[in-house]
Design an enzyme around this catalytic site. Sequence first.
Site, PDB file in Angstrom:
ATOM      1  N   GLY A   1     -14.380 -10.190   4.471  1.00  0.00           N
ATOM      2  CA  GLY A   1     -13.437  -9.165   4.022  1.00  0.00           C
ATOM      3  C   GLY A   1     -13.973  -7.774   4.337  1.00  0.00           C
ATOM      4  O   GLY A   1     -14.985  -7.605   5.030  1.00  0.00           O
TER       5      GLY A   1
ATOM      6  N   GLY B   1     -17.401  -7.020   1.939  1.00  0.00           N
ATOM      7  CA  GLY B   1     -18.396  -8.076   2.182  1.00  0.00           C
ATOM      8  C   GLY B   1     -18.907  -8.051   3.617  1.00  0.00           C
ATOM      9  O   GLY B   1     -20.099  -8.246   3.864  1.00  0.00           O
TER      10      GLY B   1
ATOM     11  N   ILE C   1     -14.103 -20.818  -2.576  1.00  0.00           N
ATOM     12  CA  ILE C   1     -15.049 -20.761  -3.708  1.00  0.00           C
ATOM     13  C   ILE C   1     -14.527 -21.524  -4.931  1.00  0.00           C
ATOM     14  O   ILE C   1     -15.283 -21.803  -5.858  1.00  0.00           O
ATOM     15  CB  ILE C   1     -15.381 -19.311  -4.136  1.00  0.00           C
TER      16      ILE C   1
ATOM     17  N   THR D   1     -15.185  -3.732 -10.230  1.00  0.00           N
ATOM     18  CA  THR D   1     -14.412  -2.520  -9.950  1.00  0.00           C
ATOM     19  C   THR D   1     -14.264  -1.641 -11.182  1.00  0.00           C
ATOM     20  O   THR D   1     -14.274  -2.136 -12.314  1.00  0.00           O
ATOM     21  CB  THR D   1     -13.005  -2.934  -9.447  1.00  0.00           C
ATOM     22  N   ASP D   2     -14.041  -0.356 -10.949  1.00  0.00           N
ATOM     23  CA  ASP D   2     -13.788   0.570 -12.061  1.00  0.00           C
ATOM     24  C   ASP D   2     -12.458   0.269 -12.757  1.00  0.00           C
ATOM     25  O   ASP D   2     -12.235   0.706 -13.895  1.00  0.00           O
ATOM     26  CB  ASP D   2     -13.813   2.030 -11.579  1.00  0.00           C
ATOM     27  N   GLU D   3     -11.578  -0.471 -12.088  1.00  0.00           N
ATOM     28  CA  GLU D   3     -10.241  -0.718 -12.655  1.00  0.00           C
ATOM     29  C   GLU D   3     -10.283  -1.547 -13.935  1.00  0.00           C
ATOM     30  O   GLU D   3      -9.295  -1.592 -14.669  1.00  0.00           O
ATOM     31  CB  GLU D   3      -9.339  -1.402 -11.626  1.00  0.00           C
TER      32      GLU D   3
ATOM     33  N   TYR E   1      -4.471  -7.817 -11.395  1.00  0.00           N
ATOM     34  CA  TYR E   1      -5.716  -7.773 -10.601  1.00  0.00           C
ATOM     35  C   TYR E   1      -6.899  -7.368 -11.477  1.00  0.00           C
ATOM     36  O   TYR E   1      -7.916  -8.064 -11.542  1.00  0.00           O
ATOM     37  CB  TYR E   1      -5.576  -6.786  -9.427  1.00  0.00           C
TER      38      TYR E   1
ATOM     39  N   LYS F   1     -10.282  -9.369 -12.739  1.00  0.00           N
ATOM     40  CA  LYS F   1     -11.649  -8.906 -12.463  1.00  0.00           C
ATOM     41  C   LYS F   1     -12.427  -8.736 -13.778  1.00  0.00           C
ATOM     42  O   LYS F   1     -13.613  -9.065 -13.846  1.00  0.00           O
ATOM     43  CB  LYS F   1     -11.631  -7.582 -11.685  1.00  0.00           C
TER      44      LYS F   1
ATOM     45  N   ARG G   1      -7.908   9.059  -7.796  1.00  0.00           N
ATOM     46  CA  ARG G   1      -8.900   8.034  -7.480  1.00  0.00           C
ATOM     47  C   ARG G   1     -10.184   8.722  -7.024  1.00  0.00           C
ATOM     48  O   ARG G   1     -10.159   9.827  -6.477  1.00  0.00           O
ATOM     49  CB  ARG G   1      -8.396   7.112  -6.332  1.00  0.00           C
TER      50      ARG G   1
ATOM     51  N   ASN H   1      -3.477  11.496  -5.152  1.00  0.00           N
ATOM     52  CA  ASN H   1      -2.972  10.854  -3.931  1.00  0.00           C
ATOM     53  C   ASN H   1      -2.318  11.874  -3.002  1.00  0.00           C
ATOM     54  O   ASN H   1      -2.350  11.714  -1.779  1.00  0.00           O
ATOM     55  CB  ASN H   1      -1.994   9.739  -4.294  1.00  0.00           C
TER      56      ASN H   1
HETATM   57  P1  NAD Z   1     -10.820  -8.008   0.764  1.00  0.00           P
HETATM   58  O1  NAD Z   1      -9.499  -8.482   0.287  1.00  0.00           O
HETATM   59  O2  NAD Z   1     -10.895  -7.171   1.987  1.00  0.00           O
HETATM   60  O3  NAD Z   1     -11.789  -9.243   0.999  1.00  0.00           O
HETATM   61  C1  NAD Z   1     -11.811 -10.359   0.153  1.00  0.00           C
HETATM   62  C2  NAD Z   1     -12.450 -11.513   0.920  1.00  0.00           C
HETATM   63  O4  NAD Z   1     -12.552 -12.631   0.033  1.00  0.00           O
HETATM   64  C3  NAD Z   1     -11.635 -11.962   2.126  1.00  0.00           C
HETATM   65  O5  NAD Z   1     -12.459 -12.141   3.248  1.00  0.00           O
HETATM   66  C4  NAD Z   1     -11.029 -13.286   1.678  1.00  0.00           C
HETATM   67  O6  NAD Z   1     -10.791 -14.195   2.741  1.00  0.00           O
HETATM   68  C5  NAD Z   1     -12.101 -13.793   0.717  1.00  0.00           C
HETATM   69  N1  NAD Z   1     -11.562 -14.737  -0.258  1.00  0.00           N
HETATM   70  C6  NAD Z   1     -10.459 -14.568  -1.059  1.00  0.00           C
HETATM   71  N2  NAD Z   1     -10.266 -15.664  -1.800  1.00  0.00           N
HETATM   72  C7  NAD Z   1     -11.262 -16.530  -1.491  1.00  0.00           C
HETATM   73  C8  NAD Z   1     -11.595 -17.823  -1.940  1.00  0.00           C
HETATM   74  N3  NAD Z   1     -10.859 -18.467  -2.869  1.00  0.00           N
HETATM   75  N4  NAD Z   1     -12.676 -18.444  -1.416  1.00  0.00           N
HETATM   76  C9  NAD Z   1     -13.421 -17.814  -0.486  1.00  0.00           C
HETATM   77  N5  NAD Z   1     -13.149 -16.591  -0.012  1.00  0.00           N
HETATM   78  C10 NAD Z   1     -12.079 -15.954  -0.519  1.00  0.00           C
HETATM   79  O7  NAD Z   1     -11.454  -7.248  -0.484  1.00  0.00           O
HETATM   80  P2  NAD Z   1     -12.514  -6.058  -0.526  1.00  0.00           P
HETATM   81  O8  NAD Z   1     -11.792  -4.770  -0.608  1.00  0.00           O
HETATM   82  O9  NAD Z   1     -13.541  -6.276   0.520  1.00  0.00           O
HETATM   83  O10 NAD Z   1     -13.160  -6.325  -1.967  1.00  0.00           O
HETATM   84  C11 NAD Z   1     -14.331  -7.119  -2.105  1.00  0.00           C
HETATM   85  C12 NAD Z   1     -14.758  -7.131  -3.554  1.00  0.00           C
HETATM   86  O11 NAD Z   1     -15.023  -5.802  -3.989  1.00  0.00           O
HETATM   87  C13 NAD Z   1     -13.691  -7.671  -4.505  1.00  0.00           C
HETATM   88  O12 NAD Z   1     -14.333  -8.466  -5.485  1.00  0.00           O
HETATM   89  C14 NAD Z   1     -13.077  -6.422  -5.134  1.00  0.00           C
HETATM   90  O13 NAD Z   1     -12.585  -6.690  -6.426  1.00  0.00           O
HETATM   91  C15 NAD Z   1     -14.273  -5.493  -5.169  1.00  0.00           C
HETATM   92  N6  NAD Z   1     -13.969  -4.052  -5.122  1.00  0.00           N
HETATM   93  C16 NAD Z   1     -13.162  -3.541  -4.147  1.00  0.00           C
HETATM   94  C17 NAD Z   1     -12.933  -2.164  -4.087  1.00  0.00           C
HETATM   95  C18 NAD Z   1     -12.072  -1.540  -3.009  1.00  0.00           C
HETATM   96  O14 NAD Z   1     -11.839  -0.326  -3.047  1.00  0.00           O
HETATM   97  N7  NAD Z   1     -11.613  -2.291  -2.015  1.00  0.00           N
HETATM   98  C19 NAD Z   1     -13.506  -1.323  -5.043  1.00  0.00           C
HETATM   99  C20 NAD Z   1     -14.315  -1.887  -6.048  1.00  0.00           C
HETATM  100  C21 NAD Z   1     -14.551  -3.258  -6.064  1.00  0.00           C
HETATM  101  O1  TDX Z   2       1.540   2.559  -0.161  1.00  0.00           O
HETATM  102  C1  TDX Z   2       0.862   3.027  -1.086  1.00  0.00           C
HETATM  103  N1  TDX Z   2       1.221   4.239  -1.639  1.00  0.00           N
HETATM  104  C2  TDX Z   2       0.536   4.813  -2.669  1.00  0.00           C
HETATM  105  O2  TDX Z   2       0.892   5.901  -3.137  1.00  0.00           O
HETATM  106  C3  TDX Z   2      -0.300   2.356  -1.608  1.00  0.00           C
HETATM  107  C4  TDX Z   2      -0.749   1.017  -1.029  1.00  0.00           C
HETATM  108  C5  TDX Z   2      -0.984   2.948  -2.641  1.00  0.00           C
HETATM  109  N2  TDX Z   2      -0.575   4.127  -3.167  1.00  0.00           N
HETATM  110  C6  TDX Z   2      -1.366   4.731  -4.269  1.00  0.00           C
HETATM  111  C7  TDX Z   2      -1.636   3.790  -5.424  1.00  0.00           C
HETATM  112  C8  TDX Z   2      -2.993   4.234  -5.919  1.00  0.00           C
HETATM  113  O3  TDX Z   2      -2.849   5.290  -6.857  1.00  0.00           O
HETATM  114  O4  TDX Z   2      -2.655   5.043  -3.734  1.00  0.00           O
HETATM  115  C9  TDX Z   2      -3.694   4.765  -4.681  1.00  0.00           C
HETATM  116  C10 TDX Z   2      -4.665   3.769  -4.063  1.00  0.00           C
HETATM  117  O5  TDX Z   2      -3.970   2.530  -3.934  1.00  0.00           O
HETATM  118  P1  TDX Z   2      -4.696   1.223  -3.324  1.00  0.00           P
HETATM  119  O6  TDX Z   2      -5.257   1.556  -1.990  1.00  0.00           O
HETATM  120  O7  TDX Z   2      -3.749   0.083  -3.438  1.00  0.00           O
HETATM  121  O8  TDX Z   2      -5.957   1.077  -4.291  1.00  0.00           O
HETATM  122  P2  TDX Z   2      -6.077   0.881  -5.881  1.00  0.00           P
HETATM  123  O9  TDX Z   2      -4.840   0.298  -6.448  1.00  0.00           O
HETATM  124  O10 TDX Z   2      -6.569   2.169  -6.466  1.00  0.00           O
HETATM  125  O11 TDX Z   2      -7.222  -0.257  -5.932  1.00  0.00           O
HETATM  126  C11 TDX Z   2      -8.353  -0.198  -5.016  1.00  0.00           C
HETATM  127  O12 TDX Z   2      -9.490   0.329  -5.630  1.00  0.00           O
HETATM  128  C12 TDX Z   2     -10.149  -0.459  -6.588  1.00  0.00           C
HETATM  129  C13 TDX Z   2      -8.647  -1.573  -4.439  1.00  0.00           C
HETATM  130  O13 TDX Z   2      -7.485  -2.116  -3.838  1.00  0.00           O
HETATM  131  C14 TDX Z   2      -9.194  -2.502  -5.492  1.00  0.00           C
HETATM  132  O14 TDX Z   2      -9.576  -3.745  -4.894  1.00  0.00           O
HETATM  133  C15 TDX Z   2     -10.392  -1.873  -6.117  1.00  0.00           C
HETATM  134  O15 TDX Z   2     -10.866  -2.657  -7.180  1.00  0.00           O
END
Ligand code: NAD
Ligand code: TDX
Length: 354
Positions: free
Chosen positions: A27, A30, A87, A150-152, A174, A178, A238, A273
Amino acid sequence: MGSLPLLSWGFAYTLRPVRILVTGGAGFIGSEYVRMLLGAPGGDAARVPAVAPTAVTVLDVLTYSGNLANLAPVAEDPRLRFVQRDICDPAVVDEVVPGHDVIVHFAAESHVDRSIDGAAPFVTTNVLGTQNLLDAALRHGTSRFVHVSTDEVYGSIAEGSWTEDWPLAPNSPYSASKAGSDLLALAYHRTHGMDVVVTRCSNNYGPYQFPEKVVPLFVTNLLDGGTVPLYGDGGNIRDWLHVHDHCRGIALVQEKGRAGEVYHIGGGTELTNLELTGRLIEACGASWDQVVPVADRKGHDRRYSLDISKVSSELGYAPSIDLERGLAQTVQWYRDNRAWWEPLKAGTKPLIAP
Ligand code: NAD
Ligand code: TDX
């Protein structure tokens, strides 16, 4: 296990060779962690903490957001093994976990909007999948379990910043899933004495992020001359952190975090945003005419804000990539890597073997 002396930053570090299992390693975050651990070309190895993996196994089922192309820069590294499995499958996890010193657990369903459409995969993967991994780690005596969260999980905060002891009050399916997985991870420490550390991070941006999250969605739409949907009044706030800084923080926690503790990893750059959209428009050479206000997200959290003094004072963490540089680099990456994101937006992800 022996240890390798290494001269770095002008003084000697002792690197402890470790075998690391990275769940969700195909992902967005990761895969950055895996590329960082293995010193991918183009990465900034000088800023990577002292982790020396002798083996890295990626366990990833490859959902819509998992992509082997994300591991292409390290595909030839003999230390990397990829296992395409779920997993949530106890037999799989029982087979894969033994032989690893550390599990760094990223695998999750990660998009809030998808959890509003349907919560079931979020509960299954995020809660049950995590419990399954924790049980296997317990059975096989894994030395350390790093749970990436996550902070969420705290909900929304009007003023000030959350500290690690703040009560959890998640609002979306979500974040509730978490929060459930965080509490399970911490419970395995308290109940079984397992060495568990939990990280909670703010919003990440950077290369290889699936183009459903706001930054890559907006950047790729703007670069194509399309429109971008801004939810509600655009006033939601954010805290933005480059994915590489998140991974540096996780590596520090993996190496030096205290068992049973939670560590915040944040960027300290809070934007509405609307402000973020303005920066992306500028970086993409686009126009405000491309922004379309749309209905708000259900239960939309207004503001996230993390206090990062614990990880800073205890582990010496500080973000290294300021938002201006990070966004410019990220927009450039999406300009240069259409072959990566165009198939994803067309729903035709090609599978590229690592
Ligand atoms: P992502 O969706 O890009 O990646 C998730 C990965 O997990 C993918 O490769 C997917 O194939 C794999 N996956 C999903 N379900 C699975 C399963 N059942 N078995 C095995 N693999 C599986 O997500 P990301 O943005 O890289 O987030 C990674 C982690 O970080 C998550 O736990 C998320 O909650 C946390 N996180 C993300 C953000 C953010 O801003 N993206 C912020 C804080 C924390
Ligand atoms: O099309 C959009 N328009 C819009 O205004 C989308 C996709 C989002 N937004 C807004 C919603 C949020 O306030 O932008 C902000 C960010 O949205 P996302 O990118 O969906 O992130 P968020 O919901 O804040 O969550 C992200 O940060 C914490 C990650 O997806 C989570 O995995 C992580 O835990």
